[in-house]
Design an enzyme around this catalytic site. Structure first.
Site, PDB file in Angstrom:
ATOM      1  N   ASP A 156      -9.814   1.083 -24.959  1.00  0.00           N
ATOM      2  CA  ASP A 156     -10.133   0.849 -23.548  1.00  0.00           C
ATOM      3  C   ASP A 156     -10.298   2.154 -22.794  1.00  0.00           C
ATOM      4  OD1 ASP A 156      -9.870  -1.856 -23.717  1.00  0.00           O
ATOM      5  OD2 ASP A 156      -7.862  -1.926 -22.833  1.00  0.00           O
ATOM      6  N   PRO A 159       0.810  -1.226   0.000  1.00  0.00           N
ATOM      7  CA  PRO A 159       0.000   0.000   0.000  1.00  0.00           C
ATOM      8  C   PRO A 159       0.846   1.280   0.000  1.00  0.00           C
ATOM      9  CG  PRO A 159      -0.342  -1.265   2.045  1.00  0.00           C
ATOM     10  CD  PRO A 159       0.568  -2.066   1.176  1.00  0.00           C
ATOM     11  N   GLU A 177       2.518  -7.626   8.649  1.00  0.00           N
ATOM     12  CA  GLU A 177       2.632  -6.180   8.844  1.00  0.00           C
ATOM     13  C   GLU A 177       3.622  -5.540   7.879  1.00  0.00           C
ATOM     14  OE1 GLU A 177       0.516  -4.353  10.783  1.00  0.00           O
ATOM     15  OE2 GLU A 177      -0.413  -6.338  10.785  1.00  0.00           O
ATOM     16  N   ARG A 187      -2.825  -8.507 -20.583  1.00  0.00           N
ATOM     17  CA  ARG A 187      -3.734  -8.235 -21.707  1.00  0.00           C
ATOM     18  C   ARG A 187      -3.168  -7.216 -22.701  1.00  0.00           C
ATOM     19  NH1 ARG A 187      -6.903  -3.958 -21.197  1.00  0.00           N
ATOM     20  NH2 ARG A 187      -8.734  -4.776 -22.257  1.00  0.00           N
TER      21      ARG A 187
HETATM   22  N1  ADE Z   1      -0.871  -5.100  -0.025  1.00  0.00           N
HETATM   23  C1  ADE Z   1      -1.789  -4.722   0.883  1.00  0.00           C
HETATM   24  N2  ADE Z   1      -2.545  -3.725   0.435  1.00  0.00           N
HETATM   25  C2  ADE Z   1      -2.113  -3.445  -0.826  1.00  0.00           C
HETATM   26  C3  ADE Z   1      -2.492  -2.504  -1.820  1.00  0.00           C
HETATM   27  N3  ADE Z   1      -3.475  -1.632  -1.626  1.00  0.00           N
HETATM   28  N4  ADE Z   1      -1.814  -2.501  -2.984  1.00  0.00           N
HETATM   29  C4  ADE Z   1      -0.802  -3.370  -3.174  1.00  0.00           C
HETATM   30  N5  ADE Z   1      -0.399  -4.272  -2.293  1.00  0.00           N
HETATM   31  C5  ADE Z   1      -1.051  -4.320  -1.123  1.00  0.00           C
END
Ligand code: ADE
Length: 248
Positions: A174, A94, A121, A159
């Site tokens: 697309d 994230p 974590e 793709r």
């Molecule tokens: N791992 C946990 N959340 C994630 C996300 N939003 N994007 C990529 N990998 C992740």
């Protein structure tokens, strides 16, 4: 194209990779996807992949050794030094740069990618600092692991590999490729429950149809995702159309 995926849950990839475009792409030898279990690169009796964070804190951290060894095992299969140094090693997290069609296009230009699915974590920071070359997030929310994110990335990238989609023209229109959302599409019947398909689409007039497609794409983008229009070259008529919509 070859994609190596490092994960603690290889079974999560089984079904997605054996259906749809992935199956088609691998049957045609256009793409080879190799899923590897990070646990296979451990050496202790319990196959330990995670440990407590130094300094305390909640949850477990992925240990560096198995990840380094897995990536090094993949690299050792490559003979050319240039290919090793150009090989993207992507961590799904994230904290990464936000995935987009642009990034999918960028990644589809490589002939080999390594994707690492983070878990728990997080991963030991030394993996990020000394092994990973790119970090990607698929959105501002937290998944329980990088697996679903890796699948999203692999789908969007595969793709775009030439020959994977039936008609080579299909990714061009697309949503997001043109910078605009895609125009509405219809198929038979021409009237369903009294709802008719827009007449122009039945006219056989290709110039008129192309004009309608473009107009509808502009309108749809202006209504749903106006911020996308900042990066699109619009004609002066199209600008007027958008301004007209914004007044309502
Ligand atoms: N791992 C946990 N959340 C994630 C996300 N939003 N994007 C990529 N990998 C992740």
């Amino acid at each position: 194209m070859r994609i190596d995926i490092l994960t603690l849950f290889p079974q999560m990839f089984q079904s997605p990779l054996s259906s749809g475009i992935f199956k088609r792409a691998s049957d045609r030898k256009l793409v080879e996807i190799i899923v590897r279990n990070i646990r296979d690169y451990t050496h202790d009796k319990h196959h330990t992949v995670d440990d407590y964070p130094y300094g305390g804190g909640a949850g477990m951290i992925l240990k560096p050794e198995p990840i380094f060894e897995a990536v090094e095992a993949i690299k050792s299969e490559i003979r050319l030094e240039e290919e090793i140094s150009a090989l993207p090693v992507v961590l799904l997290t994230p904290q990464g740069r936000l995935f987009s069609q642009q990034i999918a296009l960028e990644l589809s230009g490589y002939n080999h990618l390594i994707l690492i699915c983070g878990h728990y974590e997080g991963v030991d920071e030394r993996v990020r600092e000394h092994m990973v070359t790119d970090e990607i997030s698929i959105g501002d929310y937290v998944l329980s692991g990088g697996e679903l994110a890796a699948m999203v990335v692999v789908d969007a990238v595969v793709r775009l590999v030439p020959g994977v989609l039936g008609s080579s023209a299909s990714p061009i229109d697309d949503s997001h490729t043109t910078g605009l959302l895609e125009y509405p599409q219809y198929t038979r019947p021409s009237v369903y429950r009294g709802w008719a398909v827009p007449e122009v689409l039945l006219s056989g007039n290709h110039a008129q149809i192309a004009k309608w497609h473009r107009e509808q794409a502009v309108i749809r983008t202006a209504v749903r995702r106006p911020e996308l229009l900042d990066r699109v070259n619009l004609s002066s008529e199209e600008r007027q159309l958008v301004e007209g919509l914004q007044k309502h």
